[in-house]
Design a protein around this motif. Structure first.
Motif, PDB file in Angstrom:
ATOM      1  N   ARG A 103      64.728  34.972  50.981  1.00 40.94           N
ATOM      2  CA  ARG A 103      65.429  35.484  52.158  1.00 40.94           C
ATOM      3  C   ARG A 103      66.805  36.015  51.788  1.00 40.94           C
ATOM      4  O   ARG A 103      67.269  37.025  52.338  1.00 40.94           O
ATOM      5  CB  ARG A 103      65.545  34.375  53.212  1.00 40.94           C
ATOM      6  N   ARG A 104      67.469  35.361  50.849  1.00 42.93           N
ATOM      7  CA  ARG A 104      68.780  35.839  50.421  1.00 42.93           C
ATOM      8  C   ARG A 104      68.658  37.133  49.621  1.00 42.93           C
ATOM      9  O   ARG A 104      69.493  38.032  49.745  1.00 42.93           O
ATOM     10  CB  ARG A 104      69.503  34.760  49.609  1.00 42.93           C
ATOM     11  N   VAL A 105      67.600  37.249  48.815  1.00 45.14           N
ATOM     12  CA  VAL A 105      67.363  38.517  48.110  1.00 45.14           C
ATOM     13  C   VAL A 105      67.136  39.637  49.116  1.00 45.14           C
ATOM     14  O   VAL A 105      67.717  40.729  49.003  1.00 45.14           O
ATOM     15  CB  VAL A 105      66.153  38.411  47.161  1.00 45.14           C
ATOM     16  N   ALA A 106      66.289  39.390  50.106  1.00 39.61           N
ATOM     17  CA  ALA A 106      65.992  40.410  51.113  1.00 39.61           C
ATOM     18  C   ALA A 106      67.245  40.788  51.900  1.00 39.61           C
ATOM     19  O   ALA A 106      67.474  41.970  52.197  1.00 39.61           O
ATOM     20  CB  ALA A 106      64.894  39.913  52.054  1.00 39.61           C
ATOM     21  N   ALA A 107      68.073  39.787  52.234  1.00 41.33           N
ATOM     22  CA  ALA A 107      69.312  40.070  52.958  1.00 41.33           C
ATOM     23  C   ALA A 107      70.265  40.901  52.106  1.00 41.33           C
ATOM     24  O   ALA A 107      70.933  41.814  52.605  1.00 41.33           O
ATOM     25  CB  ALA A 107      69.986  38.758  53.367  1.00 41.33           C
ATOM     26  N   PHE A 108      70.334  40.601  50.818  1.00 45.62           N
ATOM     27  CA  PHE A 108      71.178  41.382  49.904  1.00 45.62           C
ATOM     28  C   PHE A 108      70.708  42.835  49.877  1.00 45.62           C
ATOM     29  O   PHE A 108      71.515  43.761  50.002  1.00 45.62           O
ATOM     30  CB  PHE A 108      71.117  40.775  48.503  1.00 45.62           C
ATOM     31  N   CYS A 109      69.402  43.026  49.734  1.00 40.04           N
ATOM     32  CA  CYS A 109      68.859  44.377  49.638  1.00 40.04           C
ATOM     33  C   CYS A 109      69.017  45.152  50.950  1.00 40.04           C
ATOM     34  O   CYS A 109      69.281  46.358  50.934  1.00 40.04           O
ATOM     35  CB  CYS A 109      67.402  44.337  49.202  1.00 40.04           C
ATOM     36  N   ARG A 110      68.865  44.477  52.078  1.00 41.46           N
ATOM     37  CA  ARG A 110      69.088  45.143  53.366  1.00 41.46           C
ATOM     38  C   ARG A 110      70.541  45.580  53.501  1.00 41.46           C
ATOM     39  O   ARG A 110      70.835  46.687  53.980  1.00 41.46           O
ATOM     40  CB  ARG A 110      68.706  44.216  54.522  1.00 41.46           C
ATOM     41  N   ALA A 111      71.473  44.715  53.070  1.00 43.27           N
ATOM     42  CA  ALA A 111      72.883  45.071  53.146  1.00 43.27           C
ATOM     43  C   ALA A 111      73.212  46.193  52.166  1.00 43.27           C
ATOM     44  O   ALA A 111      74.053  47.050  52.458  1.00 43.27           O
ATOM     45  CB  ALA A 111      73.747  43.844  52.859  1.00 43.27           C
ATOM     46  N   TYR A 112      72.541  46.196  51.023  1.00 42.39           N
ATOM     47  CA  TYR A 112      72.763  47.264  50.037  1.00 42.39           C
ATOM     48  C   TYR A 112      72.326  48.606  50.619  1.00 42.39           C
ATOM     49  O   TYR A 112      73.002  49.624  50.441  1.00 42.39           O
ATOM     50  CB  TYR A 112      72.010  46.950  48.752  1.00 42.39           C
ATOM     51  N   PHE A 151      60.570  39.896  52.262  1.00 38.66           N
ATOM     52  CA  PHE A 151      60.874  41.271  52.655  1.00 38.66           C
ATOM     53  C   PHE A 151      60.005  41.721  53.828  1.00 38.66           C
ATOM     54  O   PHE A 151      60.299  42.747  54.458  1.00 38.66           O
ATOM     55  CB  PHE A 151      60.669  42.222  51.466  1.00 38.66           C
ATOM     56  N   GLU A 152      58.942  40.968  54.112  1.00 40.04           N
ATOM     57  CA  GLU A 152      58.051  41.339  55.224  1.00 40.04           C
ATOM     58  C   GLU A 152      58.496  40.728  56.539  1.00 40.04           C
ATOM     59  O   GLU A 152      57.937  41.038  57.586  1.00 40.04           O
ATOM     60  CB  GLU A 152      56.624  40.874  54.889  1.00 40.04           C
ATOM     61  N   VAL A 153      59.510  39.851  56.474  1.00 39.93           N
ATOM     62  CA  VAL A 153      60.022  39.214  57.671  1.00 39.93           C
ATOM     63  C   VAL A 153      61.155  40.058  58.237  1.00 39.93           C
ATOM     64  O   VAL A 153      62.041  40.500  57.492  1.00 39.93           O
ATOM     65  CB  VAL A 153      60.540  37.796  57.365  1.00 39.93           C
TER      66      VAL A 153
END
Length: 256
Positions: A180-189, A253-255
């Motif tokens: 979830r933290r990886v996905a949040a990082f990538c969304r913010a990127y 990443f699907e959430v």
């Protein structure tokens, strides 16, 4: 007269007097100074500015005020710090798109294709300047080199998510929480990097291990010490961890 302050990093000893930092140079220093000036010309202020050299041949850089954490202590494991690191890395990459490397540039790491941006090369908490719980700057551009966005983001999420197994003393969270933290990082990127970062990370860490062993074989005492201390073994264990939990990490990443 202002007193000297000394900081010992993983490779270099850095000294500061007032607003100027004195650092050892490398063959990549001329190219890195051009990059830092280019970033400032593009409106990116989250990096030091070169100010020439001292009498001993050390490079001179402006000091970025703030805290540089060695580790992500519990008070730094916040969404704000995570996303601020991602957005600042995005701004750095975007500002570097128009930078033009030269054939004679001696980057520490090899150029990685597709060379979309200038990678920081070591975007981790220990190279971040933090103010009021947010990342406001990156320091230590020694590992900068041309490469894909995802190559740089992969190492950043390795450190910030973190994508590390339970035997790593810097690890925290379950695989689901890390994902979830990886996905949040990538969304913010922002656009250009997604779940594929999970599959890029093992290759990124293998490249780091190869670099460390090459430097050690050439007599670099810092990397000889790192290998003796088990750093390469730790990276190998984290590669196995990421591959073992690939499905769980990518599912984040699907959430929505």
């Amino acid at each position: 007269m202002t007193e000297w302050q000394e900081f010992r990093g993983g490779v270099n000893i850095v000294r500061r007097r007032g607003d100027i930092v004195h650092r050892p140079t490398s063959p990549a220093t001329p190219a890195i100074h051009r990059l830092l000036r280019h970033l400032r010309d593009q409106g990116f202020h989250g990096a030091p500015m070169p100010r020439g050299f001292d009498a001993d041949g050390n490079e001179l850089l402006t000091f970025l005020a703030g805290d540089v954490p060695d580790a992500l202590t519990p008070d730094l494991r916040t969404p704000e710090l995570l996303t601020s690191a991602a957005t600042l890395l995005r701004r750095l990459h975007d500002a570097s798109v128009t930078f033009r490397p030269r054939p004679e540039d001696a980057w520490l790491f090899p150029v990685r294709e597709p060379a979309e941006v200038m990678c920081h090369g070591d975007a981790a908490q220990y190279n971040c300047v933090v103010n009021n719980g947010a990342v406001v700057g990156f320091i230590d551009f020694d590992a900068a080199h041309p490469g894909p966005r995802v190559w740089d983001v992969a190492y950043a999420v390795y450190r910030f998510a973190p994508l590390q197994g339970p035997d790593n003393p810097e690890s925290f969270g379950t695989p689901r929480e890390q994902g979830r933290r990886v996905a949040a990082f990538c969304r913010a990127y922002g656009p250009g990097v997604g779940a594929e970062v999970i599959d890029v990370l093992p290759e990124r860490l293998h490249a780091l291990i190869d670099f460390m062993r090459s430097q050690a074989a050439q007599g670099n005492e810092a990397f000889q010490r790192h290998i003796a201390e088990g750093h390469a073994d730790l990276y190998e264990a984290d590669i196995r961890y990421v591959r073992t939990h690939r499905s769980t990490l990518r599912a984040a990443f699907e959430v929505g």
